[in-house]
Design a protein around this motif. Structure first.
Motif, PDB file in Angstrom:
ATOM      1  N   ASP B 310       0.845  -1.195  -0.071  1.00  0.00           N
ATOM      2  CA  ASP B 310       0.081  -0.077   0.093  1.00  0.00           C
ATOM      3  C   ASP B 310       0.937   1.247  -0.054  1.00  0.00           C
ATOM      4  O   ASP B 310       0.564   2.278  -0.780  1.00  0.00           O
ATOM      5  CB  ASP B 310      -0.873   0.118   1.317  1.00  0.00           C
ATOM      6  CG  ASP B 310      -2.204  -0.944   1.203  1.00  0.00           C
ATOM      7  OD1 ASP B 310      -2.338  -1.419  -0.010  1.00  0.00           O
ATOM      8  OD2 ASP B 310      -2.769  -1.288   2.104  1.00  0.00           O
ATOM      9  N   ASP B 408      -4.448   1.413  -8.099  1.00  0.00           N
ATOM     10  CA  ASP B 408      -5.739   0.799  -7.733  1.00  0.00           C
ATOM     11  C   ASP B 408      -6.181  -0.403  -7.347  1.00  0.00           C
ATOM     12  O   ASP B 408      -7.209  -0.818  -7.432  1.00  0.00           O
ATOM     13  CB  ASP B 408      -6.651   1.159  -9.178  1.00  0.00           C
ATOM     14  CG  ASP B 408      -6.412   2.466  -9.474  1.00  0.00           C
ATOM     15  OD1 ASP B 408      -6.844   3.406  -9.087  1.00  0.00           O
ATOM     16  OD2 ASP B 408      -5.987   2.632 -10.644  1.00  0.00           O
ATOM     17  N   ALA B 410      -5.094  -3.915  -4.590  1.00  0.00           N
ATOM     18  CA  ALA B 410      -4.431  -4.148  -3.472  1.00  0.00           C
ATOM     19  C   ALA B 410      -3.296  -5.223  -3.530  1.00  0.00           C
ATOM     20  O   ALA B 410      -3.339  -5.750  -4.793  1.00  0.00           O
ATOM     21  CB  ALA B 410      -5.577  -4.817  -2.417  1.00  0.00           C
ATOM     22  N   ARG B 476     -11.773   1.361 -11.233  1.00  0.00           N
ATOM     23  CA  ARG B 476     -10.862   2.294 -10.466  1.00  0.00           C
ATOM     24  C   ARG B 476      -9.794   3.150 -11.190  1.00  0.00           C
ATOM     25  O   ARG B 476      -9.709   4.372 -11.045  1.00  0.00           O
ATOM     26  CB  ARG B 476     -10.246   1.487  -9.315  1.00  0.00           C
ATOM     27  CG  ARG B 476     -10.990   1.740  -7.956  1.00  0.00           C
ATOM     28  CD  ARG B 476     -10.083   1.056  -6.839  1.00  0.00           C
ATOM     29  NE  ARG B 476     -10.986   0.334  -6.094  1.00  0.00           N
ATOM     30  CZ  ARG B 476     -10.816  -1.073  -5.942  1.00  0.00           C
ATOM     31  NH1 ARG B 476     -10.122  -1.861  -6.710  1.00  0.00           N
ATOM     32  NH2 ARG B 476     -11.860  -1.669  -5.361  1.00  0.00           N
ATOM     33  N   GLN B 510     -19.677   3.016  -5.073  1.00  0.00           N
ATOM     34  CA  GLN B 510     -18.942   2.911  -3.817  1.00  0.00           C
ATOM     35  C   GLN B 510     -17.586   2.167  -4.234  1.00  0.00           C
ATOM     36  O   GLN B 510     -17.697   1.093  -5.277  1.00  0.00           O
ATOM     37  CB  GLN B 510     -19.534   2.182  -2.859  1.00  0.00           C
ATOM     38  CG  GLN B 510     -21.058   2.925  -2.607  1.00  0.00           C
ATOM     39  CD  GLN B 510     -21.986   1.952  -1.767  1.00  0.00           C
ATOM     40  OE1 GLN B 510     -22.256   0.788  -2.026  1.00  0.00           O
ATOM     41  NE2 GLN B 510     -22.777   2.699  -1.011  1.00  0.00           N
ATOM     42  N   GLY B 511     -16.786   2.084  -3.193  1.00  0.00           N
ATOM     43  CA  GLY B 511     -15.612   1.407  -3.519  1.00  0.00           C
ATOM     44  C   GLY B 511     -14.480   1.766  -4.556  1.00  0.00           C
ATOM     45  O   GLY B 511     -13.317   1.194  -5.086  1.00  0.00           O
ATOM     46  N   SER B 513     -12.391   4.062  -4.038  1.00  0.00           N
ATOM     47  CA  SER B 513     -11.008   4.285  -3.269  1.00  0.00           C
ATOM     48  C   SER B 513     -10.697   3.158  -2.291  1.00  0.00           C
ATOM     49  O   SER B 513      -9.763   3.220  -1.523  1.00  0.00           O
ATOM     50  CB  SER B 513     -11.008   5.612  -2.428  1.00  0.00           C
ATOM     51  OG  SER B 513     -12.217   5.506  -1.767  1.00  0.00           O
ATOM     52  N   SER B 514     -11.341   1.951  -2.518  1.00  0.00           N
ATOM     53  CA  SER B 514     -11.048   0.872  -1.510  1.00  0.00           C
ATOM     54  C   SER B 514     -10.734  -0.005  -2.551  1.00  0.00           C
ATOM     55  O   SER B 514     -11.093  -1.293  -2.932  1.00  0.00           O
ATOM     56  CB  SER B 514     -12.406   0.346  -0.994  1.00  0.00           C
ATOM     57  OG  SER B 514     -13.223   1.505  -0.417  1.00  0.00           O
ATOM     58  N   PHE B 517     -11.372  -4.223  -3.163  1.00  0.00           N
ATOM     59  CA  PHE B 517     -12.670  -4.569  -2.808  1.00  0.00           C
ATOM     60  C   PHE B 517     -13.671  -4.278  -4.141  1.00  0.00           C
ATOM     61  O   PHE B 517     -12.898  -3.581  -5.071  1.00  0.00           O
ATOM     62  CB  PHE B 517     -13.515  -3.661  -1.654  1.00  0.00           C
ATOM     63  CG  PHE B 517     -12.985  -3.976  -0.329  1.00  0.00           C
ATOM     64  CD1 PHE B 517     -13.449  -4.989   0.338  1.00  0.00           C
ATOM     65  CD2 PHE B 517     -11.765  -3.440   0.073  1.00  0.00           C
ATOM     66  CE1 PHE B 517     -13.044  -5.417   1.534  1.00  0.00           C
ATOM     67  CE2 PHE B 517     -11.339  -3.756   1.343  1.00  0.00           C
ATOM     68  CZ  PHE B 517     -11.858  -4.704   2.194  1.00  0.00           C
TER      69      PHE B 517
END
Lengths: 380, 655
Positions: B310, B408, B410, B476, B510-511, B513-514, B517
């Motif tokens: 990250d 974008d 993980a 993303r 939603q999501g 910036s996650s 996910f």
């Protein structure tokens, strides 16, 4: 052989109209005592057994009921003033009760004979036993649903002949009893048919004739190439094939029955039919094809069961729709299976119908599942 | 003398007579450009000698060609002092006005770092015998850079003068590459057949006496290589047609190449690059301090690696300074840590440094994201690769790789961006390249839609579209930096294109910036007069998102195998009927299973509720070009099943 005429009877007939009842015979409300005991009684004359047989056969069994009612009415006059004729009729129409009713009727004939010193001849138990035996054979036979159409007329004649036997036995006894009755007049001269007999027989023969006509029509048009279980059948252009699910199927000529169809197969019973339609309808989709079939079927009766599945025809990438429609009509439940494909702008639908779902559903499903395209690459 | 012989003689003549003019410094926009010398000679190149047979030109025009390369020639010489010189000649003839208008600028690439490129020919030859030189004042340089990548590679554009159909453009230049300009073994990939027909292609490689001969390998069957003289290998081909083009094709994999490379094994190549990365580890105190901060409180290996990823992927932004040796050599990790920016190798080096300090067995992997065919990499060469990523061997033997530029994603799903790519592990014992296995389909969507049918004929829908796996990463990447207005425009366009343009839904996203996910897109939409419960007894609907995905999966390839990245689509659509109506019949259950995948659909029906579940699974696969029509037919067949329906009846009405 029974006597056609009794010399005593003639004496009571008017000379100009011997078939009319004598004026002295009262017709009216029930009386407390039998009319024989009270004096002169008017009855139907004894009837030759061959005449009765002809009436039963000619009326397709309808005369059976008339005979019971009329005989019941005569017994009421002769011996049972308190037992109305309709009781015999009603009892005869109820299964199992009909045994007892018929037994009573025969016994009452016996009683009338004994009362007047006549020996009816055939014992009551014999006639009753004959009735029971005949009923035991005819009743189950009437429940056979998958009777081949071609055997319908012989079946009707056979069952009517059988069911006439106890009646003929009872008539024989009745004739003897009537011959022994004193002070009796006949409604019409013995040894002949009256108008009503002719009407009944004409109606019966008309019905028989209609059945025979239909039979002949079906015989001449619904005949085709007989097929055997496992036969592979293709249409005119050999674009597809289906496999015959059972013995007794027939391939009919579409030109005679449905020129729109490419192939017509008649099941082992006439209520099972398979048609295959082939058409160039490039705009048609499986959705529109199944919806169109739905609309067509729903015009006849509401569709109350519907299932459809789609998959690829085995070994191809051609989608096929298998649909099953159930429709409850007034008389029967109709079942329709369809298999539909659209390939290279050609629409092919196998339409399989029956109102004998119990026996034919598995056959139709087998046939529908056996549908495959054989002319891939040669489609128009 | 035949036309062919005359043509070949002219080609030879054009090549053996080098430019003889004195070199001058090129000025672009009034500024001197010291890495390009302008020294065009003026040999008596005769149009008539170069011109091919008329019938040949007519044939090319019939084939729809607008131009033809009469000569494409590269002469490479490996010198004993470590220099490499490359002499390149192009002679192009324009067959049509379209060719003149669209391709009238000739160009080539030149590096500014350590190399000098000398233009020795640049002129137009006309049928009437005139020769018009390129005006050096019109030459343009275009840097090969974008917002985040800066290189010292320039496209040199030469606007040819006096062009008309039939004219020829002649361009020749030499490149001198000194040994100091290279930090990895030299390799050069030449495409002898491209999108212009080639009349005469030649690659000649020479080397000085006493040197190890370079590796020269042709992957083109019509351009064979052979030794033509002492220490000379020549690869030559004639009359090569235009290379076929397709929509869905990775040309790096399918276009044949002639590769020239300094002799080296895959192991040596890998070890050499591993040393470059190892050499970037620096400033251990600062790196360790950062490590301690990052891992404070972390207990599991997974957690530690996720934190390191990250930080490097998202807090060290991507900037590629591919200048000088920076195009090959990663910067010191302390510098990258300090600057908080770097390119793939900078970020990978920093991650590896951190991970190794944390006790992980981490190693770099050279990657080619533009290739999937190991078989096409016949010669050990650095030029095949365009990316570096990091992999970690975990205690249980499991390998986890991560792309540090996938900000974008993980740690655990950044690997998805590498599915199918070529890899060369930079660790001992590796003898050649391999591929990253494909883990899952590239396109993954899960759709939940709740549809409510109202008594007045209005239908309201709550649509939830989940983008999973690599699809989420892609969404993303595409929308992550959008402002609210742009997002709204994009979402409305997406809805109008896929569902309906008759109404505007409200939406939420939603999501974005996650990382790690799914990205969840919600639409709330109301359709007025969508059905009539009084006159209709059937409700029809279409699974438009399914159609869209199936459309995307199609291929128009006619020449090359189709590399399909896979598609996983699942939808649950529930319908609720108003009071007074009961659901009954349903549309067709689907069970399409074919050689390319499967589509299934089931209906569940209970009183006022109908649930339709659709599952589409098309795994990643290579569809041979001969089966592409069948593949498209398969998709078309599935598209026919996008419609759904169910019947209903009024309560109290018969079956």
């Amino acid at each position: 052989m029974e006597q056609d005429r009794n010399p005593q009877e003639i004496a009571h007939q008017p000379a100009d109209a011997p078939w009319l009842p004598p004026e002295a015979v009262p017709a009216g409300p029930p009386v407390d005592e039998s009319e024989v005991d009270a004096g002169v009684v008017s009855l139907r004359p004894p009837m030759a057994l061959w005449r009765l047989y002809l009436l039963i056969l000619g009326s397709l069994g309808i005369y059976w009921i008339f005979w019971i009612g009329r005989t019941g009415a005569e017994l009421r006059r002769l011996i049972d003033p308190k037992r109305p004729a309709w009781l015999y009729v009603a009892g005869s129409l109820i299964p199992l009760v009909n045994f007892f009713t018929f037994h009573v009727l025969v016994r009452r004939i016996q009683a009338v004979g004994q009362k007047h010193g006549a020996d009816p001849g055939i014992p009551v138990w014999g006639i009753t036993l004959a009735f029971v035996l005949v009923f035991a054979v005819v009743a189950p036979a009437n429940l056979i649903k998958d009777l081949p159409e071609s055997t319908l007329i012989p079946f009707i004649l056979g069952t009517n002949t059988l069911s006439a036997i106890p009646l003929l036995m009872a008539q024989r006894n009745l004739n003897r009893v009537k011959a022994a009755l004193p002070d009796v007049t006949w409604h019409y001269p013995p040894g002949r048919f009256i108008v009503r007999h002719y009407v009944v027989m004409v109606l019966g023969f008309l019905l028989l004739g209609m059945i025979a006509t239909v039979q002949v029509y079906e015989w001449t048009t619904l005949t085709g190439k007989p097929l055997a279980r496992g036969d592979t059948v293709s249409g005119s252009r050999e674009l597809y094939s289906v496999i015959v699910p059972d013995d007794g199927w027939t391939r009919l000529d579409p030109k005679k029955h449905d020129p729109d169809a490419d192939l017509i197969l008649l099941g082992s019973d006439a209520s099972t039919l398979v048609k295959v339609f082939v058409s160039r309808r490039s705009s048609r989709t499986l959705d529109s094809a199944t919806e169109a079939r739905w609309d067509l079927l729903a015009q006849d009766a509401p569709i109350d069961a519907y299932e459809e599945r789609r998959e690829f025809l085995p070994g191809t990438l051609i989608p096929v729709s298998y649909a099953r429609y159930g429709q409850s009509g007034a008389l029967a439940t109709d079942l329709t299976w369809t298999a539909t494909v659209i390939h290279d702008g050609t629409w092919i639908e196998v339409l399989a119908l029956t109102d004998n779902a119990r026996r034919q559903e598995s056959n139709l499903k087998f046939l529908i599942d056996s549908f495959k395209l054989t002319g891939l690459g040669t489609f128009p | 003398m035949s036309a062919t012989a005359r043509f070949l003689l002219a080609v030879l003549w054009a090549i053996v007579i080098p430019g003889a003019a004195a070199a001058a410094t090129l000025h672009v926009g009034g500024q001197p450009v010291d890495f390009i010398r302008w020294a065009p000679a003026d040999p008596d190149l005769l149009y008539g000698f170069l011109k091919p047979d008329d019938r040949r030109l007519d044939r090319l025009r019939e084939l729809g060609e607008d131009l033809v390369d009469l000569v494409s020639r590269d002469d490479l010489t490996f010198h004993a002092d470590g220099r490499i010189t490359r002499d390149t000649t192009f002679i192009r003839q324009f067959l049509t006005a379209e060719g003149v208008n669209s391709y009238g600028n000739m160009s080539f690439w030149a590096e500014s770092f350590g190399q000098v490129t000398t233009v020795t020919q640049a002129r137009t030859l006309l049928a009437d015998g005139r020769s018009i030189p390129v005006d050096p004042g019109t030459v343009q340089l275009t840097p090969d850079s974008d917002d985040d990548i800066f290189t010292d590679l320039f496209e040199v554009v030469l606007p040819m003068s006096g062009l008309e159909p039939g004219a020829m453009a002649v361009v020749r230049y030499t490149v001198d590459i000194p040994p100091g300009a290279r930090v990895v073994p030299y390799s050069w990939i030449i495409r002898p057949q491209a999108f212009v027909p080639q009349e005469n292609v030649q690659v000649t490689v020479r080397w000085d006496e006493g040197m190890d001969p370079p590796v020269v390998r042709s992957g083109h069957p019509d351009v064979p290589c052979r030794e033509t003289a002492a220490r000379t290998i020549t690869c030559q081909g004639r009359h090569l047609p235009t290379f076929p083009s397709d929509d869905s094709v990775n040309y790096a994999d399918v276009m044949p190449a002639v590769v020239v490379a300094e002799p080296v094994t895959w192991a040596e190549l890998g070890q050499g690059y591993a040393r470059l990365i190892q050499g970037a580890f620096s400033g251990e105190a600062a790196v360790r301090a950062k490590l301690d901060t990052l891992l404070a409180g972390a207990r599991t290996d997974d957690d530690k690696l996720a934190r390191l990823y990250d930080f490097v992927a998202r807090q060290v932004r991507y900037v590629g300074l591919e200048l000088g040796h920076g195009g090959q050599v990663p910067r010191p990790t302390a510098t990258t840590l300090d600057r908080r920016f770097g390119d793939c190798k900078d970020k990978t080096a920093l991650f590896l440094h951190l991970a190794r300090l944390a006790g992980f067995k981490a190693y770099p992997v050279l990657t080619s994201t533009s290739r999937e065919s190991v078989a096409r990499m016949a010669v050990p060469a650095q030029s095949y690769f365009n990316h570096v990523v990091a992999c970690v061997r975990l205690n249980e033997g499991r390998e986890q790789c991560a792309d540090l530029t996938a900000s974008d994603a993980a740690f655990w799903d950044s690997r998805l961006t590498l599915d199918g790519a070529i890899r060369l592990d930079l660790k001992p014992g590796v003898t050649g390249p391999s591929r990253f296995k494909r883990i899952q389909p590239r396109f993954r969507r899960k759709i939940d839609i709740r549809v409510i049918l109202h008594p007045d004929g209005t239908v309201t829908e709550d649509q939830a579209i989940q983008f999973l796996g690599r699809s989420a990463i892609s969404v993303r990447a595409a929308l992550g930096n959008s402002n609210q207005e742009d997002l709204k425009r994009s979402m409305l366009r997406y809805f109008h294109r896929n569902v309906s343009d008759s109404t505007d839904p409200t939406f939420s996203l939603q999501g974005l910036s996650s990382a790690g996910f799914p990205v969840m897109l919600h639409y709330d939409v109301r359709f007025k007069n969508a059905y009539d419960p009084r006159t209709q007894n059937r409700f029809n609907d279409t699974e438009s998102y399914l159609i869209q995905d199936l459309n995307l999966a199609e291929s128009a390839n006619r020449h090359f195998d189709y590399v399909f990245d896979g598609l996983d689509y699942r939808s649950d659509i529930s319908y609720r009927l108003p009071d007074g109506l009961l659901a009954r019949h349903t549309g067709p259950a689907l069970d399409f299973t074919g050689p390319f995948g499967s589509l299934t659909r089931t209906y569940e029906l209970a009183d006022r509720r109908v649930v339709v579940k659709t599952r589409l699974n098309l795994p990643p696969q290579v569809v041979p070009v001969g089966r592409v029509p069948e593949f498209n037919d398969f998709l078309d067949a599935l598209k026919q099943s996008a419609s759904m329906w169910f019947g209903y009846r009024a309560v109290g009405q018969g079956r």
